[in-house]
Design a protein around this motif. Structure first.
Motif, mmCIF file in Angstrom:
data_model
loop_
_atom_site.group_PDB
_atom_site.id
_atom_site.type_symbol
_atom_site.label_atom_id
_atom_site.label_comp_id
_atom_site.label_asym_id
_atom_site.label_seq_id
_atom_site.Cartn_x
_atom_site.Cartn_y
_atom_site.Cartn_z
ATOM 1 N N ALA A 65 37.520 35.328 44.964
ATOM 2 C CA ALA A 65 38.321 35.298 43.602
ATOM 3 C C ALA A 65 38.529 36.558 43.209
ATOM 4 O O ALA A 65 37.441 37.408 43.057
ATOM 5 C CB ALA A 65 37.698 34.166 42.694
ATOM 6 N N GLY A 66 39.700 36.849 42.561
ATOM 7 C CA GLY A 66 39.980 38.097 42.083
ATOM 8 C C GLY A 66 40.298 38.273 40.484
ATOM 9 O O GLY A 66 40.744 37.237 39.887
ATOM 10 N N ALA A 67 39.986 39.430 39.821
ATOM 11 C CA ALA A 67 40.605 39.817 38.727
ATOM 12 C C ALA A 67 41.528 40.815 38.910
ATOM 13 O O ALA A 67 41.209 41.869 39.595
ATOM 14 C CB ALA A 67 39.155 40.508 37.858
ATOM 15 N N TRP A 68 42.501 40.418 38.079
ATOM 16 C CA TRP A 68 43.758 41.513 38.155
ATOM 17 C C TRP A 68 43.358 42.519 37.342
ATOM 18 O O TRP A 68 43.412 42.444 36.107
ATOM 19 C CB TRP A 68 44.950 40.855 37.967
ATOM 20 N N ILE A 96 36.281 39.722 43.590
ATOM 21 C CA ILE A 96 37.135 41.116 43.637
ATOM 22 C C ILE A 96 37.680 41.567 42.471
ATOM 23 O O ILE A 96 38.483 41.005 41.990
ATOM 24 C CB ILE A 96 38.348 40.711 44.749
ATOM 25 N N VAL A 97 37.361 42.633 42.045
ATOM 26 C CA VAL A 97 37.544 43.287 40.883
ATOM 27 C C VAL A 97 38.871 44.581 41.101
ATOM 28 O O VAL A 97 38.471 45.439 41.289
ATOM 29 C CB VAL A 97 36.434 44.151 40.056
ATOM 30 N N GLY A 98 39.801 43.677 41.097
ATOM 31 C CA GLY A 98 40.969 44.747 41.348
ATOM 32 C C GLY A 98 41.480 44.668 42.806
ATOM 33 O O GLY A 98 40.567 44.580 43.852
ATOM 34 N N SER A 99 42.764 44.887 42.844
ATOM 35 C CA SER A 99 43.396 44.820 44.233
ATOM 36 C C SER A 99 44.519 46.013 44.337
ATOM 37 O O SER A 99 45.369 46.132 43.393
ATOM 38 C CB SER A 99 44.051 43.547 44.444
ATOM 39 N N GLU A 100 44.159 46.884 45.124
ATOM 40 C CA GLU A 100 45.076 48.124 45.176
ATOM 41 C C GLU A 100 45.129 48.957 43.838
ATOM 42 O O GLU A 100 46.482 49.528 43.517
ATOM 43 C CB GLU A 100 46.414 47.811 45.707
ATOM 44 N N VAL A 101 44.294 48.804 43.163
ATOM 45 C CA VAL A 101 44.422 49.576 41.842
ATOM 46 C C VAL A 101 44.435 51.072 42.197
ATOM 47 O O VAL A 101 45.387 51.994 41.432
ATOM 48 C CB VAL A 101 43.079 49.426 40.801
#
Length: 272
Positions: A65-68, A96-101
């Motif tokens: 699970a992600g946090a945007w 998942i803390v962030g995706s492609e930040v």
């Protein structure tokens, strides 16, 4: 094995991003993936997206699970609180803390690490591993990010590199090995990999359902054979995505929920 190790899941097929999602709608969409993947990956924890991990766990999925995380720190704080709440309730197997930040340059690496550490402080009683997903280039540029993660979750796309389907296998294998070299002996998961079924070509990388299915078939088999957790991008076309002319063409299933012709052979008793 016909299953994918993991599939990336976005629920806004024809709806605007952020619009209301009923439990029944989430169940309907996840039912399409049942028996076809072990893991699902989500990208945000705010609003009705927060409901997905609990429903998915009840349906038998493992949940990444992600946090945007983006340039809006107020939103970022809400996202990590909502994700932490789901972790603490036992609904999440990987956070998942962030995706492609870093790729988007939404935050600098120090600020992203600060959010990761804040998140860790909210789940102190949990053994759930914490990561942030990004490209190989981002991890190579900022090794301090690697040092602050439990798992390295890398996004690998031959298409965006302009690599044709005949060279895609070599690209993935070499990129995965390059990620291992900078991983500090941490597990390396492929957080995203896929091939668009329509849209413009990029150098030698062309798009069609047949090419996409060929790639998906190979990477599914390769990841299973090598015990690599890989999340295929993605489950469903989502019409709100417009980037690079391919944004809404990554799904195995169309936005109407029907499996694409090129993928109809993938699963036993496929829903068409």
């Amino acid at each position: 094995m016909s299953q994918f190790p993991g599939i990336c899941f976005g629920p806004y097929l024809t709806q605007p991003l952020g619009s209301p999602l009923s439990d029944d709608r989430i169940i309907q969409l996840l039912s399409t993936l049942s028996g076809r993947t072990q893991w699902i990956r989500t990208y945000g924890s705010g609003g009705d997206l927060k409901k997905i991990p609990q429903i998915a766990k009840q349906m038998g999925f493992k949940v990444a699970a992600g946090a945007w995380i983006d340039g809006n720190n107020q939103n970022n704080n809400r996202e990590i609180r909502d994700l932490a709440d789901n972790v603490n309730r036992g609904y999440v197997d990987l956070a998942i803390v962030g995706s492609e930040v870093i790729l988007r340059r939404d935050l600098n690496v120090s600020n992203l690490i600060n959010f990761i550490n804040q998140f860790r402080g909210l789940i102190t009683g949990s053994s759930v591993k914490v990561t942030s997903a990004d490209t190989l280039g981002s991890f190579q540029e900022f090794p301090q990010l690697v040092s602050n993660l439990d798992i390295l979750m890398v996004h690998l796309y031959p298409y965006f590199g302009g690599v044709g389907i005949n060279q895609a296998e070599q690209f993935i294998i070499e990129s995965y090995q390059a990620t291992i070299k900078i991983s500090e002996n941490k597990p390396v998961w492929i957080g995203e990999s896929g091939w668009p079924t329509s849209g413009p070509s990029k150098n030698n990388a062309h798009t069609s359902e047949d090419i996409s299915a060929r790639y998906a078939d190979w990477i599914r088999k390769w990841s299973n054979d090598n015990n690599i957790i890989m999340f295929y991008f993605e489950a469903f076309d989502e019409n709100w995505k417009t980037e690079d002319g391919v944004g809404k063409h990554w799904g195995i299933w169309n936005s109407d929920g029907k499996i694409k012709n090129g993928f109809s052979h993938f699963f036993n008793n496929s829903k068409k």
